[in-house]
Design an enzyme around this catalytic site. Structure first.
Site, PDB file in Angstrom:
ATOM      1  N   GLY A 118       0.871  -1.259   0.059  1.00 48.09           N
ATOM      2  CA  GLY A 118      -0.124  -0.089  -0.163  1.00 48.09           C
ATOM      3  C   GLY A 118       0.995   1.236   0.116  1.00 48.09           C
ATOM      4  N   PRO A 131       2.971   4.932   0.836  1.00 44.97           N
ATOM      5  CA  PRO A 131       3.869   5.057   2.093  1.00 44.97           C
ATOM      6  C   PRO A 131       3.051   5.594   3.370  1.00 44.97           C
ATOM      7  CG  PRO A 131       4.381   6.026   0.151  1.00 44.97           C
ATOM      8  CD  PRO A 131       3.285   5.787  -0.173  1.00 44.97           C
ATOM      9  N   GLY A 132       3.247   5.519   4.430  1.00 45.09           N
ATOM     10  CA  GLY A 132       2.762   5.931   5.713  1.00 45.09           C
ATOM     11  C   GLY A 132       1.424   5.365   6.086  1.00 45.09           C
ATOM     12  N   GLY A 148       0.766   2.523   7.399  1.00 44.00           N
ATOM     13  CA  GLY A 148       0.862   1.778   8.626  1.00 44.00           C
ATOM     14  C   GLY A 148       1.373   0.345   8.617  1.00 44.00           C
ATOM     15  N   LYS A 149       2.096   0.058   7.710  1.00 44.98           N
ATOM     16  CA  LYS A 149       2.605  -1.296   7.298  1.00 44.98           C
ATOM     17  C   LYS A 149       3.601  -1.814   8.389  1.00 44.98           C
ATOM     18  CE  LYS A 149       3.468  -0.235   2.990  1.00 44.98           C
ATOM     19  NZ  LYS A 149       2.893   1.218   2.893  1.00 44.98           N
ATOM     20  N   THR A 150       4.571  -0.784   8.839  1.00 44.94           N
ATOM     21  CA  THR A 150       5.662  -1.019   9.732  1.00 44.94           C
ATOM     22  C   THR A 150       5.029  -1.016  10.941  1.00 44.94           C
ATOM     23  OG1 THR A 150       7.100   0.343   8.368  1.00 44.94           O
ATOM     24  CG2 THR A 150       7.829  -0.091  10.493  1.00 44.94           C
ATOM     25  N   GLU A 166      -3.907  31.684  -8.596  1.00 50.01           N
ATOM     26  CA  GLU A 166      -4.779  31.131  -7.579  1.00 50.01           C
ATOM     27  C   GLU A 166      -6.278  31.023  -7.853  1.00 50.01           C
ATOM     28  OE1 GLU A 166      -3.063  28.448  -6.191  1.00 50.01           O
ATOM     29  OE2 GLU A 166      -1.325  29.240  -6.338  1.00 50.01           O
ATOM     30  N   HIS A 208      -7.296  28.684 -10.466  1.00 49.20           N
ATOM     31  CA  HIS A 208      -7.826  27.289 -10.021  1.00 49.20           C
ATOM     32  C   HIS A 208      -9.129  27.362  -9.043  1.00 49.20           C
ATOM     33  CE1 HIS A 208      -3.987  25.702 -11.048  1.00 49.20           C
ATOM     34  NE2 HIS A 208      -3.247  26.183 -10.224  1.00 49.20           N
TER      35      HIS A 208
HETATM   36  P1  ADP Z   1       4.593   2.499   6.295  1.00 48.48           P
HETATM   37  O1  ADP Z   1       5.232   1.443   6.729  1.00 48.48           O
HETATM   38  O2  ADP Z   1       3.116   1.780   5.647  1.00 48.48           O
HETATM   39  O3  ADP Z   1       5.116   3.437   5.261  1.00 48.48           O
HETATM   40  P2  ADP Z   1       4.529   3.332   9.069  1.00 48.48           P
HETATM   41  O4  ADP Z   1       3.989   2.093   9.615  1.00 48.48           O
HETATM   42  O5  ADP Z   1       6.016   3.627   9.278  1.00 48.48           O
HETATM   43  O6  ADP Z   1       4.067   3.503   7.504  1.00 48.48           O
HETATM   44  O7  ADP Z   1       3.970   4.903   9.616  1.00 48.48           O
HETATM   45  C1  ADP Z   1       4.323   6.109   9.554  1.00 48.48           C
HETATM   46  C2  ADP Z   1       3.789   6.675  10.828  1.00 48.48           C
HETATM   47  O8  ADP Z   1       2.460   6.946  10.592  1.00 48.48           O
HETATM   48  C3  ADP Z   1       4.199   6.385  11.995  1.00 48.48           C
HETATM   49  O9  ADP Z   1       4.669   7.194  12.989  1.00 48.48           O
HETATM   50  C4  ADP Z   1       2.813   5.684  12.335  1.00 48.48           C
HETATM   51  O10 ADP Z   1       2.758   5.467  13.934  1.00 48.48           O
HETATM   52  C5  ADP Z   1       1.785   6.453  11.616  1.00 48.48           C
HETATM   53  N1  ADP Z   1       0.516   5.786  11.292  1.00 48.48           N
HETATM   54  C6  ADP Z   1       0.563   5.079  10.145  1.00 48.48           C
HETATM   55  N2  ADP Z   1      -0.370   4.435   9.972  1.00 48.48           N
HETATM   56  C7  ADP Z   1      -1.049   4.582  11.144  1.00 48.48           C
HETATM   57  C8  ADP Z   1      -2.342   3.794  11.572  1.00 48.48           C
HETATM   58  N3  ADP Z   1      -3.361   3.054  10.837  1.00 48.48           N
HETATM   59  N4  ADP Z   1      -2.902   4.217  12.743  1.00 48.48           N
HETATM   60  C9  ADP Z   1      -2.081   5.074  13.529  1.00 48.48           C
HETATM   61  N5  ADP Z   1      -0.908   5.443  13.050  1.00 48.48           N
HETATM   62  C10 ADP Z   1      -0.330   5.315  11.886  1.00 48.48           C
END
Ligand code: ADP
Length: 377
Positions: free
Chosen positions: A46, A48-49, A51-53, A267, A270
């Site tokens: 999915g 970036p960011g 919540g995969k990690t 602007e 837009h």
């Molecule tokens: P990914 O691995 O998908 O790129 P991360 O898990 O590293 O994303 O998340 C990046 C940041 O966003 C972290 O600080 C994480 O705590 C926050 N975050 C991401 N997804 C969630 C979620 N579903 N709920 C709460 N915090 C999240």
């Protein structure tokens, strides 16, 4: 890992599926008795960011097992055998510390498609696969991999018995889901009455949880710097601006009167077209950003998911409207570079419409990227 599923907002269905895997890790014996095999690898994919990690850590936290994270790019080696050696070391650690979760972020970097040293990459992948093939059920090592680029993954990785459990980890798609994320990150913060968190959840359409977290944190920093420790709507807006524009607003920048006027026209172009197409405009600003952008018009994205051809055309027109408004003010020969980002985004959209969405002039519903890739149709 001390992360728990309650720290992860949204992803309700996914968490249910993962609970099953956690149960596997906690009670391998009963599953063994049932003749069931523990999946060896699961793949989270999915943007970036999303919540995969965090999810990988939460699996380890919920199952109370060891956790180790590496990145696919750590194995990106020029020399044949070095990456493969690192993989073997990693699994040695895993077997010693089992039950455990090995998390491999950016697993696509292990693929040979990125133009690195192909044979070195090949060996690294082969080492990973043979380590994974060597597992038997119940030895308690689960490999969790993550990627933003599923399409770039080496197909050998997703064959049965490897990362055959694939889970999408999408952006939050409703205000309710975004509100859950906001609730996690606002728990320990104070807001004044100008802030309505439901409105904020609406304004953050399209934003990843990581962006939402960063905006709230930035606003908290602003409230501390101001001595009040109370977050206002203006601070949230400022923090969002900074994220969106990849820089601070340069309020005191010296600008020529005619540049300010041109930006205002740009602007307004837009905003006007967006308005005519029924978009909700949340903010129009001619405050420049330190990243070089002259101003910004923010829309409330109406929806996520399917877009009609007409809607995409309207988005393209709205993007071009900044340049057109400049032309109205100063004539075609005096338009500026201010539209470069708009033109880039419009071109991407147009490209996707023709190449991927079958929305070009010709009627053929053909994906040109498939043809380019030399696949037979
Ligand atoms: P990914 O691995 O998908 O790129 P991360 O898990 O590293 O994303 O998340 C990046 C940041 O966003 C972290 O600080 C994480 O705590 C926050 N975050 C991401 N997804 C969630 C979620 N579903 N709920 C709460 N915090 C999240």
């Amino acid at each position: 890992s001390s992360v728990k599923f309650s720290d992860v907002a949204g992803h309700t269905e996914l968490k249910k599926d993962l609970m099953q895997i956690i149960d596997f890790l906690k009670n391998p014996k009963i599953y063994k008795k049932a003749g069931a095999k523990l999946p060896k690898g699961i793949l989270l994919y999915g943007p970036p960011g999303t919540g995969k990690t965090l999810l990988a850590k939460a699996i380890a936290g919920e199952a109370s097992v060891n956790f180790r994270a590496v990145s696919g790019s750590d194995f990106d080696e020029k020399f044949v055998g070095v990456g493969a050696g690192r993989i073997r070391e990693l699994f040695k650690w895993a077997r010693k510390n089992s039950p455990c979760i090995l998390f491999i972020d950016e697993i696509d970097a292990l693929g040979g498609k990125r133009g690195g040293n192909i044979s070195a990459d090949r060996q690294t992948i082969n080492a990973l696969l043979s380590e994974m093939d060597g597992f038997t059920a119940g030895n308690g090592v689960l490999v969790v991999a993550a990627t933003n680029r599923l399409q770039d993954l080496d197909p050998a990785l997703t064959r049965p018995g490897r990362f055959d459990n694939r889970f999408a980890v999408p952006l939050p798609s409703t205000s309710k889901e975004r509100r859950e994320i906001i609730d996690i990150y606002t728990k320990d913060k104070n807001f004044d009455e100008s802030v309505d968190l439901d409105v904020f959840a609406k304004e953050m359409v399209g934003a990843s949880p990581a962006v939402i977290e960063a905006v709230i944190n930035e606003a908290a920093i602003l409230s501390a710097a101001d001595g009040s420790c109370i977050i206002t709507k203006a601070m949230l807006d400022e923090a969002y601006f900074k994220q969106l524009m990849e820089g601070h607003s340069k309020k005191d920048a010296e600008r020529q009167q005619d540049e300010i006027k041109l930006t205002a026209y740009h602007e307004a172009g837009h905003a006007l077209l967006g308005f005519l197409f029924g978009d909700e405009i949340t903010k129009v600003s001619i405050v420049p950003s330190t990243s070089g952008a002259g101003g910004v018009t923010m829309f409330n994205q109406k929806k996520m998911g399917l877009y009609s051809k007409q809607e995409l055309e309207q988005q393209v027109m709205t993007l071009y409207a900044g340049r057109l408004a400049e032309e109205v003010l100063v004539g075609p020969d005096n338009v500026t570079t201010g539209a470069s980002n708009d033109i880039e985004r419009a071109s991407e959209l147009l490209y996707d419409m023709v190449v991927s969405y079958g929305m070009g002039k010709e009627d053929a519903l053909i994906s040109y990227s498939v043809i380019q890739a030399g696949k037979s149709v």
